[in-house]
Design an enzyme around this catalytic site. Structure first.
Site, PDB file in Angstrom:
ATOM      1  N   SER A 119      24.740 -68.550 -14.789  1.00  0.00           N
ATOM      2  CA  SER A 119      25.769 -67.670 -15.118  1.00  0.00           C
ATOM      3  C   SER A 119      24.991 -66.178 -15.677  1.00  0.00           C
ATOM      4  O   SER A 119      25.630 -65.043 -15.650  1.00  0.00           O
ATOM      5  CB  SER A 119      26.544 -68.098 -16.328  1.00  0.00           C
ATOM      6  OG  SER A 119      26.032 -68.930 -17.173  1.00  0.00           O
ATOM      7  N   HIS A 140      28.585 -69.331  -8.390  1.00  0.00           N
ATOM      8  CA  HIS A 140      28.891 -69.298  -9.954  1.00  0.00           C
ATOM      9  C   HIS A 140      30.364 -69.888  -9.893  1.00  0.00           C
ATOM     10  O   HIS A 140      31.370 -69.221  -9.747  1.00  0.00           O
ATOM     11  CB  HIS A 140      28.618 -68.080 -10.258  1.00  0.00           C
ATOM     12  CG  HIS A 140      28.974 -67.805 -11.842  1.00  0.00           C
ATOM     13  ND1 HIS A 140      29.567 -66.914 -12.315  1.00  0.00           N
ATOM     14  CD2 HIS A 140      28.713 -68.845 -12.768  1.00  0.00           C
ATOM     15  CE1 HIS A 140      29.442 -67.226 -13.774  1.00  0.00           C
ATOM     16  NE2 HIS A 140      29.023 -68.244 -14.007  1.00  0.00           N
ATOM     17  N   GLU A 152      32.087 -67.238  -7.623  1.00  0.00           N
ATOM     18  CA  GLU A 152      31.541 -65.938  -7.351  1.00  0.00           C
ATOM     19  C   GLU A 152      30.311 -66.405  -6.436  1.00  0.00           C
ATOM     20  O   GLU A 152      29.556 -67.293  -6.666  1.00  0.00           O
ATOM     21  CB  GLU A 152      31.031 -65.378  -8.482  1.00  0.00           C
ATOM     22  CG  GLU A 152      31.888 -64.802  -9.446  1.00  0.00           C
ATOM     23  CD  GLU A 152      31.454 -63.896 -10.428  1.00  0.00           C
ATOM     24  OE1 GLU A 152      31.802 -62.968 -10.865  1.00  0.00           O
ATOM     25  OE2 GLU A 152      30.562 -64.482 -11.367  1.00  0.00           O
ATOM     26  N   ASN A 190      31.853 -61.455 -15.706  1.00  0.00           N
ATOM     27  CA  ASN A 190      31.701 -61.239 -16.932  1.00  0.00           C
ATOM     28  C   ASN A 190      31.511 -59.784 -16.956  1.00  0.00           C
ATOM     29  O   ASN A 190      31.398 -59.087 -17.969  1.00  0.00           O
ATOM     30  CB  ASN A 190      30.325 -61.914 -17.224  1.00  0.00           C
ATOM     31  CG  ASN A 190      30.464 -63.293 -17.561  1.00  0.00           C
ATOM     32  OD1 ASN A 190      31.491 -63.686 -18.060  1.00  0.00           O
ATOM     33  ND2 ASN A 190      29.435 -64.127 -17.514  1.00  0.00           N
TER      34      ASN A 190
END
Ligand code: NAI
Length: 508
Positions: A119, A140, A152, A190
């Site tokens: 991550s 991800h 992802e 994120n």
């Protein structure tokens, strides 16, 4: 590789590895699960078996027996020699992951794809451990893997381009949505998540409003399921602080990502949120007693000219208020402003109105779900209370906050949109992919581009310009990507993948 049945190796049978193994087994693939800790893979296999049974009982999965038969726990990495794809979900440590990749390359065939569920680590850096970096890619997943339907797909700088397409098809075959994201700090989810919580933290840090007010306003006005402080408490501030630092430092102290200074102290003090029993809220939650509603003002209300003047006047009339229609506020009239990107003080002074009788309301996201009011410093609180009494007389919640340019909604929306526009400008992903990541990966009701379109991209741009002028803070500098489109009166094109016409340079 294709979406047809494949042999998948999963290394690391923890929270994420188990979820990934379950997803692929349920999706028709043969899965071999391995973990360095003795017995961990077998324990995970049994637990996944129970989950598959439950899904079948609920009617979500057709044949749990067949899915279970496709899943095996294996004791050693060597058992992964015949796999098409290996996904690692081991401890988040660059050295450990690189060592694993080197070991795997010595075991698997030349055509096996190696993927990491990291991550926070750079895929390009991880791939430097590989003899064939072109076979290494980021995949991800989000927790819990079977329910969070976003993945992802992160090519490193040396990843083979056709691999990305193949993995997108594989992920789609599992019922998940793959979003192709550049290998940058925080990847996409994120990264774009910094706007919602980051700007809320700054509003709180500037003592404009407490967490409960900010959460309630954003949920009511924009339809978020959770407020930013509820989210921070759920995720854990220790985890969120690490992401904040990673993205801020990874983008070389980009002001839009600058966290508030109190974060480090709160982490050190153990105020991590739900898991430590205290964060921005104390747990178990006890609802705050409702404050008595203030009496409605009987003073006439003069509505300042502006884009929301008619809506505000209609609301005041609907609630039984007297509207002062003179050119300037007369006598005891209270001046009501609905500014964009300004505070009440600036709006009153610019209009030549006495700040002692000025109040501002945020009208950007409508006036019917939650009404947010502010007044200049030093004003008699009875003035603001009287307006709050009038504007809350139909039961719609009213919040009174400190005078701050952009209230709560305007600032948070502006920051979400600015970060998303920068991401589009930098070709991190297309606007459509950014919106998809926000709704699927972050659970937002709307992506930042859909939100900008709904509330008016030109208005958001204007808010950013004014916030920048009011604060001098580079975090609010307008996005060049957005300002071009606004100057051209061009709607936001969700498929826009060539914001600077650099398509010929894709992959460089
Ligand atoms: P976890 O601690 O639950 O599981 C890690 C597992 O890997 C453990 O069972 C451990 O025994 C095993 N392991 C450690 N070193 C190993 C090695 N060298 N070889 C084989 N097995 C090894 O961790 P979690 O939460 O499942 O995270 C795994 C990865 O997924 C990390 O890279 C993390 O950053 C990433 N991730 C985690 C998310 C989360 O919400 N927990 C979300 C998305 C990604």
């Amino acid at each position: 590789m294709s979406s047809a049945s494949r042999v998948i190796g999963v290394v690391g049978a923890g929270v994420m590895g188990s979820g990934i193994a379950q997803l692929f087994a349920a999706g028709g693939h043969r899965v071999l699960l391995v973990d360095a800790r003795q017995g961990a893979a077998e324990a995970a296999r049994q637990q996944i078996g129970q989950m598959l049974d439950k899904l079948a009982a609920k009617g979500v999965l057709a044949d749990a027996g067949a899915a279970k038969a496709r899943l095996s726990a294996v004791p050693r990495l060597e058992h992964l020699s015949g796999t098409d794809l290996v996904i690692e979900a081991i401890v988040e440590d660059l050295g450990a992951k690189q060592e694993l990749l080197r070991d795997l390359e010595a075991i698997v065939g030349r055509r096996t794809v190696l993927a990491s569920n990291t991550s926070s680590l750079s895929i390009t850096s991880l791939a430097t451990a590989c003899r064939q970096p072109e076979r290494m890619v980021g995949l991800h997943f989000f927790n819990p893997v079977p329910l969070m339907r976003l993945v992802e797909i992160v090519p490193g700088l040396r990843t083979a381009p056709d691999l990305v397409e193949d993995l997108s098809a594989l992920v789609a075959g599992l019922g998940h949505t793959g979003v192709v994201v550049a290998d940058r700090p925080g990847f996409l989810v994120n990264h774009i998540g910094r706007g919602y919580t980051g700007e809320a933290l700054r509003i709180w840090g500037e003592a404009i409003a407490p967490p409960a007010t900010i959460d309630a306003v954003l949920k009511d006005c924009l339809g978020f399921r959770m407020g930013p402080f509820e989210l921070l408490d759920l995720t854990g501030l220790d985890v969120s602080a690490a992401v904040m630092r990673q993205v801020y430092d990874g983008y070389w102290q980009e002001p839009r990502f600058r966290p508030v200074p109190d974060i480090a102290a709160r982490v050190a003090a153990g105020l991590h949120g739900r898991k430590t029993g205290a964060g921005f809220y104390a747990y178990p939650l006890t609802p705050a007693p409702a404050a008595p509603a203030p009496a409605a003002t009987t003073a006439p209300i003069w509505i300042a000219p502006g884009p929301f003047a008619d809506e505000v006047a209609a609301l005041v009339r609907r609630l039984g208020g007297r509207v002062d229609t003179s050119a300037a506020p007369a006598g005891e009239a209270i001046a009501l402003f609905a500014p964009l990107g300004s505070d009440c003080t600036t709006a009153a002074v610019a209009a030549g109105v006495d700040p002692a009788r000025a109040v501002a309301i945020d009208a950007l996201a409508g006036l019917d779900r939650h009404r947010v009011l502010m007044a200049p410093p030093g004003q008699d609180p009875a003035v603001l209370a009287g307006v709050a009494g009038l504007l809350g007389s139909d039961g719609v919640p009213v919040s009174r906050i400190g005078d701050g340019a952009g209230f709560i909604v305007q600032r948070v929306v502006a920051m979400m949109v600015l970060i998303a526009c920068d991401a589009a400008q930098q070709r991190l992903a297309t606007p459509a992919a950014i919106d998809g990541a926000a709704t699927l990966g972050l659970g937002y009701p709307l992506g930042p581009f859909a939100l900008a379109t709904r509330l008016g991209a030109a208005r958001i741009h204007q808010i950013a310009e004014r916030l920048f002028a009011a604060t001098g803070d580079a975090r609010f500098r307008p996005s060049v990507w957005l300002s071009r489109r606004v100057a051209l009166s061009m709607p936001i094109d969700l498929g826009d993948s060539s914001p600077c016409d650099l398509s010929s340079l894709a992959g460089h």
